[in-house]
Design a protein around this motif. Structure first.
Motif, short mmCIF file in Angstrom:
data_model
loop_
_atom_site.label_atom_id
_atom_site.label_comp_id
_atom_site.label_asym_id
_atom_site.label_seq_id
_atom_site.Cartn_x
_atom_site.Cartn_y
_atom_site.Cartn_z
N ALA A 137 11.83 4.32 -6.73
CA ALA A 137 12.27 3.05 -8.04
C ALA A 137 10.95 3.08 -8.35
CB ALA A 137 13.70 2.60 -7.31
N ALA A 138 10.04 2.37 -6.92
CA ALA A 138 9.12 1.73 -7.15
C ALA A 138 7.79 2.92 -7.83
CB ALA A 138 8.57 0.86 -6.90
N ARG A 139 8.18 5.08 -7.02
CA ARG A 139 6.76 5.11 -7.73
C ARG A 139 6.64 5.22 -8.96
NH1 ARG A 139 9.67 9.99 -4.33
NH2 ARG A 139 9.31 8.42 -2.82
N PRO A 140 7.12 5.38 -10.11
CA PRO A 140 6.50 5.39 -11.36
C PRO A 140 5.07 4.50 -11.60
CG PRO A 140 8.99 6.17 -11.62
CD PRO A 140 8.40 5.50 -10.01
N VAL A 173 -16.92 -0.43 -17.50
CA VAL A 173 -16.74 0.68 -17.25
C VAL A 173 -15.26 0.55 -16.76
CG1 VAL A 173 -15.96 2.87 -18.17
CG2 VAL A 173 -17.59 2.30 -18.47
N GLY A 174 -15.44 -0.08 -15.18
CA GLY A 174 -15.20 0.15 -14.29
C GLY A 174 -14.01 -0.99 -14.04
N ILE A 175 -14.25 -1.70 -14.86
CA ILE A 175 -13.99 -3.61 -15.07
C ILE A 175 -12.44 -3.08 -16.40
CG2 ILE A 175 -14.15 -5.75 -16.31
CD1 ILE A 175 -16.05 -5.94 -14.98
N VAL A 176 -13.00 -2.22 -17.36
CA VAL A 176 -12.28 -2.07 -18.58
C VAL A 176 -11.18 -1.22 -17.83
CG1 VAL A 176 -11.74 -1.19 -20.53
CG2 VAL A 176 -13.84 -2.32 -19.85
N VAL A 177 -11.36 -0.20 -17.08
CA VAL A 177 -10.44 0.74 -17.12
C VAL A 177 -9.51 -0.29 -15.74
CG1 VAL A 177 -9.27 2.58 -14.52
CG2 VAL A 177 -11.74 3.24 -15.94
N ASP A 178 -9.81 -1.51 -14.43
CA ASP A 178 -8.60 -2.06 -13.83
C ASP A 178 -8.19 -2.76 -14.54
OD1 ASP A 178 -9.08 -1.49 -11.21
OD2 ASP A 178 -10.76 -2.78 -10.99
N LEU A 179 -8.41 -3.77 -15.74
CA LEU A 179 -7.88 -4.11 -16.45
C LEU A 179 -6.88 -3.40 -17.58
CD1 LEU A 179 -10.88 -7.25 -18.11
CD2 LEU A 179 -8.92 -6.74 -16.05
N VAL A 180 -7.43 -2.29 -17.71
CA VAL A 180 -6.31 -1.74 -18.87
C VAL A 180 -4.89 -1.22 -17.66
CG1 VAL A 180 -5.91 0.11 -20.51
CG2 VAL A 180 -8.34 -1.42 -20.59
N THR A 181 -5.50 -0.36 -16.40
CA THR A 181 -4.31 0.32 -16.38
C THR A 181 -3.10 0.21 -16.14
OG1 THR A 181 -6.04 1.15 -14.45
CG2 THR A 181 -3.71 0.95 -13.78
N PRO A 182 -2.72 -1.60 -15.78
CA PRO A 182 -1.21 -2.10 -16.20
C PRO A 182 -0.55 -1.96 -17.09
CG PRO A 182 -2.86 -3.88 -14.85
CD PRO A 182 -3.70 -2.91 -15.87
N PHE A 183 -1.63 -2.26 -18.07
CA PHE A 183 -0.64 -1.35 -19.71
C PHE A 183 -0.32 0.28 -19.94
CE2 PHE A 183 -3.73 -4.97 -20.48
CZ PHE A 183 -2.75 -6.11 -21.02
N THR A 184 -0.63 1.00 -19.26
CA THR A 184 -0.18 2.29 -18.53
C THR A 184 1.19 2.57 -18.03
OG1 THR A 184 -1.47 2.86 -16.81
CG2 THR A 184 -2.73 3.22 -19.00
N ALA A 185 1.34 1.33 -17.67
CA ALA A 185 2.63 1.10 -16.93
C ALA A 185 4.12 0.62 -17.50
CB ALA A 185 2.70 1.45 -16.33
N THR A 186 3.71 0.09 -18.84
CA THR A 186 4.70 -1.06 -19.13
C THR A 186 6.05 -0.65 -19.33
OG1 THR A 186 4.29 -0.29 -21.73
CG2 THR A 186 2.27 -2.34 -20.52
N PHE A 188 7.25 0.68 -17.11
CA PHE A 188 8.33 0.91 -15.20
C PHE A 188 7.74 -0.73 -15.18
CE2 PHE A 188 5.55 4.80 -15.94
CZ PHE A 188 6.83 5.62 -15.76
N GLN A 189 7.46 -1.65 -15.42
CA GLN A 189 6.92 -2.78 -15.70
C GLN A 189 8.37 -4.15 -15.43
OE1 GLN A 189 3.24 -4.79 -16.38
NE2 GLN A 189 2.27 -2.94 -16.55
N LEU A 190 8.64 -3.33 -17.07
CA LEU A 190 9.39 -3.65 -17.60
C LEU A 190 11.29 -4.12 -16.43
CD1 LEU A 190 10.44 -3.20 -21.09
CD2 LEU A 190 9.63 -5.54 -20.41
N LYS A 191 11.17 -2.98 -16.04
CA LYS A 191 11.89 -2.74 -14.65
C LYS A 191 11.42 -3.87 -13.91
CE LYS A 191 12.99 1.80 -16.82
NZ LYS A 191 13.00 3.47 -15.94
N LEU A 192 10.30 -3.92 -12.91
CA LEU A 192 10.25 -4.33 -12.13
C LEU A 192 9.14 -5.24 -12.40
CD1 LEU A 192 8.39 -1.58 -9.84
CD2 LEU A 192 10.85 -2.61 -10.25
N LEU A 193 9.76 -6.77 -13.46
CA LEU A 193 9.09 -7.46 -13.51
C LEU A 193 8.36 -8.78 -12.44
CD1 LEU A 193 10.67 -8.69 -17.00
CD2 LEU A 193 8.45 -8.30 -16.85
N PRO A 194 8.05 -9.45 -12.36
CA PRO A 194 7.19 -10.03 -11.56
C PRO A 194 8.11 -11.33 -11.19
CG PRO A 194 5.36 -9.82 -12.85
CD PRO A 194 7.14 -9.64 -13.63
#
Length: 393
Positions: A137-140, A173-186, A188-194
Protein backbone atom coordinates in the motif's frame (compact mmCIF):
# COMPACT_ATOMS: atom_id res chain seq x y z
CA UNK A 1 12.24 -5.28 20.72
CA UNK A 2 11.09 -7.34 17.76
CA UNK A 3 13.26 -9.74 15.82
CA UNK A 4 15.51 -8.82 12.91
CA UNK A 5 13.24 -10.17 10.18
CA UNK A 6 10.03 -8.42 11.24
CA UNK A 7 9.13 -5.90 8.51
CA UNK A 8 8.16 -2.27 9.18
CA UNK A 9 4.45 -1.62 9.78
CA UNK A 10 2.53 1.19 8.11
CA UNK A 11 0.78 3.54 10.52
CA UNK A 12 -2.86 3.51 9.44
CA UNK A 13 -5.45 6.27 9.79
CA UNK A 14 -6.75 4.48 12.87
CA UNK A 15 -3.29 4.69 14.44
CA UNK A 16 -3.20 8.42 13.66
CA UNK A 17 -6.15 9.03 15.94
CA UNK A 18 -4.18 7.72 18.91
CA UNK A 19 -1.75 9.90 20.81
CA UNK A 20 1.83 8.90 20.17
CA UNK A 21 5.10 10.04 21.75
CA UNK A 22 8.62 10.04 20.38
CA UNK A 23 10.46 6.79 21.02
CA UNK A 24 13.69 6.45 22.99
CA UNK A 25 15.46 5.65 19.71
CA UNK A 26 14.27 8.92 18.18
CA UNK A 27 15.39 10.89 21.22
CA UNK A 28 18.79 9.20 21.12
CA UNK A 29 19.05 9.97 17.40
CA UNK A 30 18.40 13.66 18.12
CA UNK A 31 21.53 13.89 20.30
CA UNK A 32 23.88 13.86 17.33
CA UNK A 33 22.11 16.95 15.96
CA UNK A 34 22.98 18.86 19.12
CA UNK A 35 26.60 18.63 18.00
CA UNK A 36 25.80 19.47 14.38
CA UNK A 37 23.84 22.61 15.31
CA UNK A 38 26.63 23.65 17.67
CA UNK A 39 29.18 23.36 14.86
CA UNK A 40 26.97 25.40 12.54
CA UNK A 41 26.69 28.14 15.17
CA UNK A 42 30.47 28.07 15.66
CA UNK A 43 30.93 28.72 11.94
CA UNK A 44 28.68 31.77 12.11
CA UNK A 45 30.49 33.08 15.19
CA UNK A 46 33.73 33.14 13.19
CA UNK A 47 32.22 35.12 10.31
CA UNK A 48 29.46 37.52 11.35
CA UNK A 49 28.73 38.92 7.90
CA UNK A 50 26.25 38.47 5.09
CA UNK A 51 28.50 35.92 3.37
CA UNK A 52 29.03 34.14 6.70
CA UNK A 53 25.28 33.97 7.25
CA UNK A 54 24.62 32.66 3.75
CA UNK A 55 27.28 29.99 4.26
CA UNK A 56 25.68 29.09 7.58
CA UNK A 57 22.29 28.68 5.87
CA UNK A 58 23.78 26.68 2.99
CA UNK A 59 25.24 24.13 5.42
CA UNK A 60 22.22 24.20 7.74
CA UNK A 61 19.77 22.99 5.08
CA UNK A 62 21.30 19.53 4.48
CA UNK A 63 21.72 19.01 8.24
CA UNK A 64 18.06 19.88 8.84
CA UNK A 65 16.91 17.80 5.87
CA UNK A 66 18.83 14.80 7.21
CA UNK A 67 16.80 15.07 10.41
CA UNK A 68 13.57 15.58 8.45
CA UNK A 69 14.16 12.48 6.35
CA UNK A 70 14.54 10.12 9.29
CA UNK A 71 11.75 11.80 11.25
CA UNK A 72 9.20 11.57 8.43
CA UNK A 73 10.08 7.94 7.79
CA UNK A 74 9.66 7.03 11.46
CA UNK A 75 6.40 8.96 11.59
CA UNK A 76 4.83 6.81 8.86
CA UNK A 77 6.39 3.43 9.54
CA UNK A 78 6.34 1.58 12.83
CA UNK A 79 9.49 -0.47 13.32
CA UNK A 80 11.81 -1.21 16.24
CA UNK A 81 13.54 -4.36 15.02
CA UNK A 82 17.30 -4.88 15.01
CA UNK A 83 17.53 -3.90 11.36
CA UNK A 84 15.87 -0.54 12.01
CA UNK A 85 18.11 0.14 15.00
CA UNK A 86 21.24 -0.64 13.02
CA UNK A 87 20.10 1.61 10.17
CA UNK A 88 19.48 4.47 12.62
CA UNK A 89 22.95 3.87 14.09
CA UNK A 90 24.40 4.23 10.58
CA UNK A 91 22.43 7.45 10.08
CA UNK A 92 23.84 8.78 13.35
CA UNK A 93 27.35 8.03 12.11
CA UNK A 94 26.71 9.96 8.89
CA UNK A 95 25.34 12.95 10.81
CA UNK A 96 28.34 12.84 13.14
CA UNK A 97 30.54 12.87 10.03
CA UNK A 98 28.56 15.88 8.78
CA UNK A 99 29.25 17.64 12.09
CA UNK A 100 32.97 16.85 11.88
CA UNK A 101 33.16 18.39 8.40
CA UNK A 102 30.99 21.46 9.07
CA UNK A 103 33.77 23.71 10.36
CA UNK A 104 35.44 23.92 6.95
CA UNK A 105 32.38 22.66 5.12
CA UNK A 106 32.70 25.20 2.33
CA UNK A 107 36.45 24.76 2.08
CA UNK A 108 38.84 21.87 2.58
CA UNK A 109 36.22 19.69 4.33
CA UNK A 110 33.60 20.11 1.58
CA UNK A 111 34.26 16.68 -0.01
CA UNK A 112 33.86 14.99 3.38
CA UNK A 113 30.66 16.93 4.04
CA UNK A 114 29.23 15.91 0.65
CA UNK A 115 30.15 12.23 1.12
CA UNK A 116 28.65 12.20 4.63
CA UNK A 117 25.37 13.64 3.39
CA UNK A 118 25.23 11.26 0.41
CA UNK A 119 25.80 8.25 2.68
CA UNK A 120 23.07 9.45 5.04
CA UNK A 121 20.65 9.66 2.14
CA UNK A 122 21.69 6.19 1.01
CA UNK A 123 20.70 4.73 4.38
CA UNK A 124 17.32 6.49 4.17
CA UNK A 125 16.82 5.13 0.65
CA UNK A 126 17.44 1.59 1.96
CA UNK A 127 14.75 2.18 4.59
CA UNK A 128 12.20 3.33 2.03
CA UNK A 129 12.98 0.44 -0.30
CA UNK A 130 12.62 -1.96 2.63
CA UNK A 131 9.26 -0.44 3.57
CA UNK A 132 8.05 -0.60 -0.04
CA UNK A 133 8.95 -4.28 -0.33
CA UNK A 134 7.00 -5.24 2.78
CA UNK A 135 4.06 -2.80 2.47
CA UNK A 136 2.41 -2.80 -0.99
CA UNK A 137 0.00 0.00 0.00
CA UNK A 138 2.92 2.35 0.62
CA UNK A 139 4.92 1.34 -2.47
CA UNK A 140 3.85 4.28 -4.71
CA UNK A 141 5.03 6.71 -2.04
CA UNK A 142 8.24 4.89 -1.12
CA UNK A 143 9.18 4.45 -4.79
CA UNK A 144 8.85 8.19 -5.49
CA UNK A 145 10.83 9.07 -2.39
CA UNK A 146 13.56 6.50 -3.04
CA UNK A 147 13.90 7.67 -6.66
CA UNK A 148 14.12 11.38 -5.86
CA UNK A 149 16.48 10.90 -2.92
CA UNK A 150 18.71 8.63 -5.04
CA UNK A 151 19.08 11.34 -7.69
CA UNK A 152 19.96 13.89 -5.00
CA UNK A 153 22.41 11.51 -3.31
CA UNK A 154 24.19 10.86 -6.61
CA UNK A 155 24.60 14.58 -7.18
CA UNK A 156 26.12 15.01 -3.73
CA UNK A 157 28.38 12.01 -4.26
CA UNK A 158 29.57 13.37 -7.61
CA UNK A 159 30.23 16.80 -6.09
CA UNK A 160 32.85 15.33 -3.76
CA UNK A 161 35.08 14.73 -6.79
CA UNK A 162 34.50 18.07 -8.52
CA UNK A 163 36.21 21.37 -7.71
CA UNK A 164 34.38 24.61 -6.81
CA UNK A 165 32.33 26.39 -7.99
CA UNK A 166 30.68 23.44 -9.77
CA UNK A 167 30.76 21.44 -6.55
CA UNK A 168 28.44 23.93 -4.89
CA UNK A 169 26.24 24.12 -8.00
CA UNK A 170 25.68 20.37 -7.62
CA UNK A 171 24.95 20.88 -3.92
CA UNK A 172 22.32 23.46 -4.78
CA UNK A 173 20.71 21.23 -7.40
CA UNK A 174 20.84 18.28 -5.00
CA UNK A 175 19.15 20.28 -2.24
CA UNK A 176 16.42 21.40 -4.64
CA UNK A 177 15.81 17.80 -5.77
CA UNK A 178 15.60 16.68 -2.14
CA UNK A 179 13.17 19.44 -1.18
CA UNK A 180 10.99 18.98 -4.27
CA UNK A 181 10.79 15.17 -4.11
CA UNK A 182 7.88 15.08 -1.60
CA UNK A 183 5.83 17.26 -3.97
CA UNK A 184 6.07 14.58 -6.66
CA UNK A 185 4.03 12.27 -4.44
CA UNK A 186 1.31 14.54 -3.08
CA UNK A 187 -1.60 12.29 -4.11
CA UNK A 188 0.02 9.39 -2.27
CA UNK A 189 0.79 11.52 0.78
CA UNK A 190 -2.90 12.28 1.28
CA UNK A 191 -3.45 8.56 1.86
CA UNK A 192 -0.49 8.39 4.25
CA UNK A 193 -0.60 11.68 6.14
CA UNK A 194 1.77 12.20 9.09
CA UNK A 195 0.66 11.40 12.61
CA UNK A 196 -1.15 14.44 14.07
CA UNK A 197 0.42 14.23 17.55
CA UNK A 198 3.79 12.60 16.87
CA UNK A 199 5.06 14.95 14.14
CA UNK A 200 4.44 18.24 16.02
CA UNK A 201 6.17 16.72 19.05
CA UNK A 202 9.19 15.77 16.95
CA UNK A 203 9.40 19.24 15.44
CA UNK A 204 9.07 20.70 18.91
CA UNK A 205 11.98 18.57 20.11
CA UNK A 206 14.22 19.82 17.29
CA UNK A 207 13.19 23.38 18.11
CA UNK A 208 14.20 22.73 21.73
CA UNK A 209 17.62 21.58 20.51
CA UNK A 210 18.11 24.85 18.64
CA UNK A 211 16.79 26.92 21.57
CA UNK A 212 19.28 25.06 23.75
CA UNK A 213 22.04 26.38 21.53
CA UNK A 214 20.72 29.90 22.14
CA UNK A 215 20.93 29.34 25.91
CA UNK A 216 24.50 28.02 25.55
CA UNK A 217 25.35 31.17 23.59
CA UNK A 218 24.20 33.36 26.50
CA UNK A 219 26.27 31.35 28.98
CA UNK A 220 29.34 31.43 26.73
CA UNK A 221 28.97 35.16 26.17
CA UNK A 222 28.80 35.91 29.88
CA UNK A 223 31.59 33.50 30.83
CA UNK A 224 34.03 35.21 28.46
CA UNK A 225 33.39 38.67 29.88
CA UNK A 226 34.15 40.46 33.10
CA UNK A 227 30.81 40.89 34.74
CA UNK A 228 29.38 44.39 34.98
CA UNK A 229 25.88 45.77 35.27
CA UNK A 230 25.38 46.28 31.53
CA UNK A 231 26.66 42.78 30.67
CA UNK A 232 24.35 41.16 33.21
CA UNK A 233 21.36 43.14 31.94
CA UNK A 234 22.19 42.22 28.35
CA UNK A 235 22.46 38.54 29.33
CA UNK A 236 19.04 38.67 31.01
CA UNK A 237 17.63 40.24 27.86
CA UNK A 238 19.17 37.42 25.80
CA UNK A 239 17.47 34.79 27.96
CA UNK A 240 14.18 36.69 27.67
CA UNK A 241 14.38 36.60 23.86
CA UNK A 242 14.87 32.80 23.94
CA UNK A 243 12.06 32.43 26.47
CA UNK A 244 9.65 34.50 24.40
CA UNK A 245 10.39 32.44 21.28
CA UNK A 246 9.77 29.27 23.28
CA UNK A 247 6.52 30.70 24.63
CA UNK A 248 4.92 31.80 21.38
CA UNK A 249 6.00 28.64 19.54
CA UNK A 250 5.00 25.98 22.05
CA UNK A 251 1.81 27.70 23.18
CA UNK A 252 0.60 27.40 19.59
CA UNK A 253 2.06 24.02 18.68
CA UNK A 254 -0.32 21.29 17.60
CA UNK A 255 -1.45 18.96 14.86
CA UNK A 256 -4.09 21.29 13.45
CA UNK A 257 -2.51 21.57 9.95
CA UNK A 258 -2.39 17.77 9.65
CA UNK A 259 -5.97 17.42 10.85
CA UNK A 260 -7.05 20.12 8.39
CA UNK A 261 -5.25 18.38 5.54
CA UNK A 262 -7.02 15.13 6.43
CA UNK A 263 -10.43 16.83 6.57
CA UNK A 264 -10.06 19.01 3.45
CA UNK A 265 -7.70 16.88 1.36
CA UNK A 266 -5.09 19.66 1.09
CA UNK A 267 -1.54 18.39 1.51
CA UNK A 268 -0.22 21.92 0.83
CA UNK A 269 -1.15 22.94 4.38
CA UNK A 270 1.15 20.29 5.83
CA UNK A 271 3.91 21.22 3.37
CA UNK A 272 3.79 24.91 4.32
CA UNK A 273 3.79 24.02 8.02
CA UNK A 274 6.73 21.64 7.59
CA UNK A 275 8.97 23.77 5.36
CA UNK A 276 8.38 26.96 7.37
CA UNK A 277 10.18 25.30 10.28
CA UNK A 278 13.42 25.65 8.31
CA UNK A 279 13.64 29.48 8.50
CA UNK A 280 12.39 29.28 12.09
CA UNK A 281 15.21 27.04 13.34
CA UNK A 282 17.77 28.90 11.22
CA UNK A 283 16.57 32.14 12.81
CA UNK A 284 16.72 30.75 16.35
CA UNK A 285 20.23 29.37 15.90
CA UNK A 286 21.48 32.60 14.32
CA UNK A 287 19.77 34.70 17.01
CA UNK A 288 21.70 32.74 19.64
CA UNK A 289 24.94 33.68 17.91
CA UNK A 290 23.73 37.29 17.69
CA UNK A 291 23.05 37.39 21.44
CA UNK A 292 26.50 35.98 22.17
CA UNK A 293 28.12 38.60 19.93
CA UNK A 294 26.19 41.32 21.76
CA UNK A 295 27.46 40.01 25.11
CA UNK A 296 31.04 39.88 23.81
CA UNK A 297 30.83 43.48 22.57
CA UNK A 298 32.20 46.35 24.63
CA UNK A 299 29.07 47.58 26.39
CA UNK A 300 30.13 51.24 26.46
CA UNK A 301 30.60 51.50 22.69
CA UNK A 302 27.99 51.42 19.91
CA UNK A 303 27.12 47.93 18.71
CA UNK A 304 28.79 46.88 15.46
CA UNK A 305 26.53 47.03 12.41
CA UNK A 306 27.07 43.36 11.52
CA UNK A 307 26.10 42.20 15.02
CA UNK A 308 23.05 44.46 15.12
CA UNK A 309 21.83 43.11 11.79
CA UNK A 310 22.53 39.51 12.80
CA UNK A 311 20.51 39.81 16.00
CA UNK A 312 17.62 41.82 14.58
CA UNK A 313 17.50 40.00 11.26
CA UNK A 314 17.51 36.57 12.93
CA UNK A 315 14.77 37.44 15.42
CA UNK A 316 12.79 39.01 12.58
CA UNK A 317 13.15 35.80 10.57
CA UNK A 318 11.88 33.80 13.57
CA UNK A 319 8.74 35.88 13.93
CA UNK A 320 8.09 35.91 10.20
CA UNK A 321 8.22 32.10 10.23
CA UNK A 322 6.01 31.99 13.33
CA UNK A 323 3.51 34.24 11.57
CA UNK A 324 3.32 31.83 8.64
CA UNK A 325 3.06 28.83 10.98
CA UNK A 326 0.19 30.42 12.86
CA UNK A 327 -1.49 31.26 9.56
CA UNK A 328 -1.58 27.56 8.66
CA UNK A 329 -3.46 26.80 11.87
CA UNK A 330 -7.18 27.13 12.36
CA UNK A 331 -7.26 27.32 16.15
CA UNK A 332 -8.81 30.34 17.81
CA UNK A 333 -6.83 33.61 17.50
CA UNK A 334 -4.21 32.02 15.18
CA UNK A 335 -4.80 34.47 12.32
CA UNK A 336 -4.73 37.43 14.68
CA UNK A 337 -1.49 36.21 16.21
CA UNK A 338 -0.05 35.80 12.73
CA UNK A 339 -0.48 39.53 12.12
CA UNK A 340 1.24 40.37 15.40
CA UNK A 341 4.18 38.09 14.57
CA UNK A 342 4.70 39.71 11.18
CA UNK A 343 4.36 43.11 12.84
CA UNK A 344 7.21 42.20 15.18
CA UNK A 345 9.35 41.30 12.17
CA UNK A 346 8.84 44.84 10.86
CA UNK A 347 9.69 46.33 14.27
CA UNK A 348 12.96 44.45 14.78
CA UNK A 349 14.08 45.18 11.21
CA UNK A 350 13.37 48.85 11.94
CA UNK A 351 15.63 48.55 15.01
CA UNK A 352 18.38 47.22 12.72
CA UNK A 353 17.83 50.04 10.23
CA UNK A 354 17.65 52.94 12.67
CA UNK A 355 19.62 51.56 15.61
CA UNK A 356 23.05 52.61 14.39
CA UNK A 357 25.01 54.18 17.25
CA UNK A 358 23.02 52.48 20.02
CA UNK A 359 24.81 50.65 22.81
CA UNK A 360 24.63 46.82 22.76
CA UNK A 361 22.37 46.71 25.81
CA UNK A 362 20.00 49.21 24.17
CA UNK A 363 19.69 47.18 20.96
CA UNK A 364 19.11 43.87 22.70
CA UNK A 365 16.76 45.63 25.14
CA UNK A 366 14.58 46.98 22.32
CA UNK A 367 14.47 43.54 20.65
CA UNK A 368 13.49 42.01 23.99
CA UNK A 369 10.62 44.46 24.40
CA UNK A 370 9.35 43.60 20.90
CA UNK A 371 9.47 39.89 21.79
CA UNK A 372 7.84 40.41 25.20
CA UNK A 373 4.92 42.20 23.56
CA UNK A 374 4.15 38.95 21.72
CA UNK A 375 3.93 37.02 24.97
CA UNK A 376 1.69 39.66 26.52
CA UNK A 377 -0.52 39.66 23.45
CA UNK A 378 -0.88 35.87 23.61
CA UNK A 379 -1.76 36.05 27.29
CA UNK A 380 -4.32 38.78 26.62
CA UNK A 381 -6.04 36.78 23.90
CA UNK A 382 -5.99 33.60 25.96
CA UNK A 383 -7.52 35.20 29.05
CA UNK A 384 -10.84 33.72 30.20
CA UNK A 385 -13.81 35.87 29.23
CA UNK A 386 -17.19 36.09 30.84
CA UNK A 387 -20.45 37.07 29.25
CA UNK A 388 -23.39 38.69 30.97
CA UNK A 389 -26.65 37.01 30.01
CA UNK A 390 -29.90 38.81 30.50
CA UNK A 391 -32.73 36.92 32.23
CA UNK A 392 -34.94 35.02 29.83
CA UNK A 393 -32.29 34.81 27.06
Amino acid sequence: MTNFLQPPRLRTSEDSEEHRHATWLELFYDLVFVVAVSQLAHNLEEDVSLSGFLGFVFLFIPVWWSWIGTTMYANRFDSDDIGRRLLVALQMLTVAALAVNIHYGLGESAPGFALSYALGRAVLIVEYVRAGIHIPAARPLTTRYATGFTIAAMLWLLSAFISPPWRFVLWGVGIVVDLVTPFTATKFQLKLLPHASHLPERFGLFTIIVLGEAIIAVVDGVSQQKWDVLSVIAAIFGLCIAFSLWWVYFDNLGGTPIQTARAEGKISIVAIWLYTHLPLVIGIAAAGVGVEEVLLSKQTLPLADATRWLLCGSVGLCYLALGILHRTGVIRYCKIRSKYRIGTTVVVIAIALFGKGLLPVAVIGLVTVACAVQVVQDLYQSRPTTRLVEPGI
